[in-house]
Design an enzyme around this catalytic site. Structure first.
Site, PDB file in Angstrom:
ATOM      1  N   GLY A  58       1.662  25.478  24.668  1.00 22.02           N
ATOM      2  CA  GLY A  58       0.563  26.099  25.416  1.00 22.02           C
ATOM      3  C   GLY A  58       0.908  27.563  25.596  1.00 22.02           C
ATOM      4  N   GLU A  59       0.641  28.085  26.769  1.00 20.36           N
ATOM      5  CA  GLU A  59       0.996  29.467  27.092  1.00 20.36           C
ATOM      6  C   GLU A  59       2.180  29.442  28.054  1.00 20.36           C
ATOM      7  OE1 GLU A  59      -0.175  32.203  25.873  1.00 20.36           O
ATOM      8  OE2 GLU A  59      -1.799  31.365  24.674  1.00 20.36           O
ATOM      9  N   SER A  60       3.343  29.885  27.592  1.00 21.14           N
ATOM     10  CA  SER A  60       4.554  29.762  28.407  1.00 21.14           C
ATOM     11  C   SER A  60       4.441  30.521  29.727  1.00 21.14           C
ATOM     12  CB  SER A  60       5.782  30.240  27.624  1.00 21.14           C
ATOM     13  OG  SER A  60       5.636  31.589  27.221  1.00 21.14           O
ATOM     14  N   CYS A  90       7.415  24.242  21.470  1.00 22.46           N
ATOM     15  CA  CYS A  90       6.821  25.581  21.390  1.00 22.46           C
ATOM     16  C   CYS A  90       6.952  26.310  22.727  1.00 22.46           C
ATOM     17  CB  CYS A  90       5.371  25.494  20.912  1.00 22.46           C
ATOM     18  SG  CYS A  90       4.710  27.074  20.323  1.00 22.46           S
ATOM     19  N   HIS A 182       5.138  21.616  16.572  1.00 21.71           N
ATOM     20  CA  HIS A 182       4.291  20.688  17.327  1.00 21.71           C
ATOM     21  C   HIS A 182       4.211  19.315  16.645  1.00 21.71           C
ATOM     22  CE1 HIS A 182       2.363  23.685  20.072  1.00 21.71           C
ATOM     23  NE2 HIS A 182       2.648  24.516  19.080  1.00 21.71           N
ATOM     24  N   GLU A 184       3.358  16.643  17.966  1.00 24.20           N
ATOM     25  CA  GLU A 184       2.206  15.925  18.528  1.00 24.20           C
ATOM     26  C   GLU A 184       0.920  16.215  17.756  1.00 24.20           C
ATOM     27  OE1 GLU A 184       1.960  19.944  20.522  1.00 24.20           O
ATOM     28  OE2 GLU A 184       3.536  18.618  19.750  1.00 24.20           O
TER      29      GLU A 184
END
EC number: 4.3.3.6
Length: 204
Positions: A58-60, A90, A182, A184
């Site tokens: 996502g956005e860290s 990620c 990723h 997933e």
């Protein structure tokens, strides 16, 4: 490497940090593994229920900010330091790292790695490849990179699991796993099985 029906009767509860990012995709993968109960973790109470946790992509920066707003940063850090198995994908890799290149501070700062954010460039530079990662599976595994980081340095007990084009893209340190890519977002379950079976259940 599988949890065989009838031989592993007890359920294992695995959490996915549910405040931002690819939460649903990780939950779906975990639910394909026998004897796994997959739950979303957004509260301290939910965190206390799990035997392992995934920090999704996502956005860290956003996840780090929300961890503080949800009062989860310190409880999560403490549980990881006490041995809770954790896997960061990620953005999750960035959150685990003790150092983020060209930034003064990190987030959880629990893993002996220094990472470079957006190391491969923008969304347009996303790519997929396949690679044999011997610790995970004997066959090639699909790897999907989206605005991915990679590890520039590692030290202490951290060790490299995989490199792509000379860049470190997966590391493990005791109870901690970090991947730039990723799993997933693919059909492959190898990394999710590895996390459950090897890291949570200890089937080394």
């Amino acid at each position: 490497m599988q949890i065989e029906d009838g031989k592993e009767n007890s359920m294992v509860t695995v959490g996915v940090l549910g405040i931002q990012g690819a939460v649903k995709e990780h939950l779906e993968k975990l639910r394909l593994i026998p004897n796994v109960e997959a739950i979303t973790v957004k509260t301290h109470q939910e965190l206390n229920k799990v035997q392992g946790i995934i920090i999704p992509g996502g956005e860290s920066t956003a996840i780090g900010k929300l961890l503080k707003e949800f009062s989860l940063m310190e409880p999560l850090k403490q549980r990881i330091e006490q041995g809770l198995p954790v896997w960061g994908t990620c953005a999750g890799m960035i959150l685990l790292a003790k150092e983020i290149c060209k930034e003064p501070t990190g987030h959880l700062e629990v893993m002996n790695i220094a990472v470079k954010r957006n190391a491969y460039g923008s969304q347009l530079n996303s790519f997929s490849t396949t690679k044999i990662i011997e610790e995970i599976l004997e066959n090639p595994i699909p790897l999907v990179f989206i605005r991915a980081p990679y590890v520039e340095r590692f030290w202490g007990e951290a060790r490299v699991i995989a490199e792509v084009e000379g860049n470190i893209v997966a590391c493990r340190e005791n109870n901690m796993l970090a991947t730039s890519f990723h799993p997933e977002l693919t059909e492959d379950l190898s990394f999710h099985r590895y996390f459950v079976e090897r890291m949570i259940l200890g089937k080394e």
